[in-house]
Design a protein around this motif. Sequence first.
Motif, PDB file in Angstrom:
ATOM      1  N   LEU A  79      37.661  46.665  39.008  1.00  0.00           N
ATOM      2  CA  LEU A  79      37.633  45.226  38.721  1.00  0.00           C
ATOM      3  C   LEU A  79      36.654  44.854  37.614  1.00  0.00           C
ATOM      4  O   LEU A  79      36.572  43.690  37.229  1.00  0.00           O
ATOM      5  CB  LEU A  79      37.308  44.440  39.991  1.00  0.00           C
ATOM      6  CG  LEU A  79      38.470  44.303  40.986  1.00  0.00           C
ATOM      7  CD1 LEU A  79      38.016  43.552  42.227  1.00  0.00           C
ATOM      8  CD2 LEU A  79      39.644  43.575  40.342  1.00  0.00           C
ATOM      9  N   ARG A  88      37.105  41.078  30.429  1.00  0.00           N
ATOM     10  CA  ARG A  88      38.009  39.981  30.047  1.00  0.00           C
ATOM     11  C   ARG A  88      37.240  38.685  29.765  1.00  0.00           C
ATOM     12  O   ARG A  88      37.499  38.017  28.753  1.00  0.00           O
ATOM     13  CB  ARG A  88      39.090  39.772  31.116  1.00  0.00           C
ATOM     14  CG  ARG A  88      40.266  38.921  30.640  1.00  0.00           C
ATOM     15  CD  ARG A  88      41.346  38.786  31.717  1.00  0.00           C
ATOM     16  NE  ARG A  88      41.978  40.048  32.059  1.00  0.00           N
ATOM     17  CZ  ARG A  88      42.983  40.589  31.370  1.00  0.00           C
ATOM     18  NH1 ARG A  88      43.466  39.976  30.309  1.00  0.00           N
ATOM     19  NH2 ARG A  88      43.511  41.742  31.750  1.00  0.00           N
ATOM     20  N   THR A 136      47.722  43.491  30.369  1.00  0.00           N
ATOM     21  CA  THR A 136      47.463  44.727  31.102  1.00  0.00           C
ATOM     22  C   THR A 136      46.197  45.392  30.591  1.00  0.00           C
ATOM     23  O   THR A 136      46.118  45.779  29.419  1.00  0.00           O
ATOM     24  CB  THR A 136      48.642  45.708  30.960  1.00  0.00           C
ATOM     25  OG1 THR A 136      49.821  45.092  31.472  1.00  0.00           O
ATOM     26  CG2 THR A 136      48.370  47.000  31.735  1.00  0.00           C
ATOM     27  N   ALA A 137      45.195  45.519  31.457  1.00  0.00           N
ATOM     28  CA  ALA A 137      43.984  46.258  31.141  1.00  0.00           C
ATOM     29  C   ALA A 137      44.085  47.635  31.810  1.00  0.00           C
ATOM     30  O   ALA A 137      44.781  47.798  32.814  1.00  0.00           O
ATOM     31  CB  ALA A 137      42.763  45.505  31.643  1.00  0.00           C
ATOM     32  N   SER A 159      37.283  36.746  26.184  1.00  0.00           N
ATOM     33  CA  SER A 159      37.754  35.354  26.222  1.00  0.00           C
ATOM     34  C   SER A 159      36.714  34.442  25.587  1.00  0.00           C
ATOM     35  O   SER A 159      37.049  33.510  24.854  1.00  0.00           O
ATOM     36  CB  SER A 159      38.025  34.932  27.666  1.00  0.00           C
ATOM     37  OG  SER A 159      39.101  35.664  28.203  1.00  0.00           O
ATOM     38  N   LEU A 193      37.051  45.367  34.684  1.00  0.00           N
ATOM     39  CA  LEU A 193      37.864  44.842  33.583  1.00  0.00           C
ATOM     40  C   LEU A 193      38.035  43.334  33.686  1.00  0.00           C
ATOM     41  O   LEU A 193      38.043  42.630  32.669  1.00  0.00           O
ATOM     42  CB  LEU A 193      39.233  45.529  33.588  1.00  0.00           C
ATOM     43  CG  LEU A 193      39.221  47.026  33.274  1.00  0.00           C
ATOM     44  CD1 LEU A 193      40.541  47.656  33.674  1.00  0.00           C
ATOM     45  CD2 LEU A 193      38.938  47.263  31.805  1.00  0.00           C
ATOM     46  N   GLU A 194      38.162  42.849  34.916  1.00  0.00           N
ATOM     47  CA  GLU A 194      38.450  41.431  35.107  1.00  0.00           C
ATOM     48  C   GLU A 194      37.194  40.569  35.238  1.00  0.00           C
ATOM     49  O   GLU A 194      37.206  39.406  34.861  1.00  0.00           O
ATOM     50  CB  GLU A 194      39.335  41.260  36.351  1.00  0.00           C
ATOM     51  CG  GLU A 194      40.626  42.066  36.301  1.00  0.00           C
ATOM     52  CD  GLU A 194      41.457  41.764  35.054  1.00  0.00           C
ATOM     53  OE1 GLU A 194      41.477  40.620  34.590  1.00  0.00           O
ATOM     54  OE2 GLU A 194      42.094  42.713  34.540  1.00  0.00           O
ATOM     55  N   HIS A 195      36.104  41.151  35.784  1.00  0.00           N
ATOM     56  CA  HIS A 195      34.915  40.304  35.963  1.00  0.00           C
ATOM     57  C   HIS A 195      33.887  40.473  34.840  1.00  0.00           C
ATOM     58  O   HIS A 195      32.921  39.705  34.777  1.00  0.00           O
ATOM     59  CB  HIS A 195      34.264  40.528  37.329  1.00  0.00           C
ATOM     60  CG  HIS A 195      33.565  41.854  37.502  1.00  0.00           C
ATOM     61  ND1 HIS A 195      32.430  42.207  36.808  1.00  0.00           N
ATOM     62  CD2 HIS A 195      33.838  42.895  38.317  1.00  0.00           C
ATOM     63  CE1 HIS A 195      32.051  43.411  37.177  1.00  0.00           C
ATOM     64  NE2 HIS A 195      32.884  43.856  38.095  1.00  0.00           N
TER      65      HIS A 195
END
Length: 206
Positions: A120, A127, A140-141, A131, A122-124
Amino acid sequence: MKLVVVSAGLSVPSSTRLLADRLATATAGRASAEVGVEVVELRDLAVEIAHNFTNGFPGRKLASALASVTAADGLIVVTPVFSASYSGLFKSFFDVIDPDALAGKPVLIAATGGSARHSLVLEHALRPLFSYLRAVVVPTAVYAASEDWGAEGLPERIERAAGELATLMSGLSTPSGPVQTEQGKGTKDEFTVVPFADQLAALAAR
């Protein structure tokens, strides 16, 4: 088209560099036009990145890397996971780049780690970072834990992410950058930020 790969792997050989290379090969294979690939190894720039923080300007190799990243039609950025986040070297490189340099630029984010428990990141971490820099991050990561190499799933994720990046590069291959003001000097953002002190002064004047 120009594809720049930023790898923050520290060891040789590096699983981070291996993932970066596989993503670059897949992206070049899916692009609609010929793709030139350039790799930026951040471990070779560590000293110049540190000096940039203290003296305020990049050395020769760092300046060349920053220019390559800024001129790219697409980016692949890959970092090892340290302490549940991107590495300090990875973050430092994107701290010294011009905040407008990645605006509108397609970016594929990826990371490597010793355990799937850190996927995770990648998302927390990654990304939100890109952004904030107003890059266009592909949906897709790709995260690769030690057990993913040679296992089912990773090749498919690489191909899917590469296809998404190649599509964005084809559609957004025109140069993007800061919006010029009417006077041709400086830049303007979409939003104007009013200092809080000015807002208080305006309220007091009513």
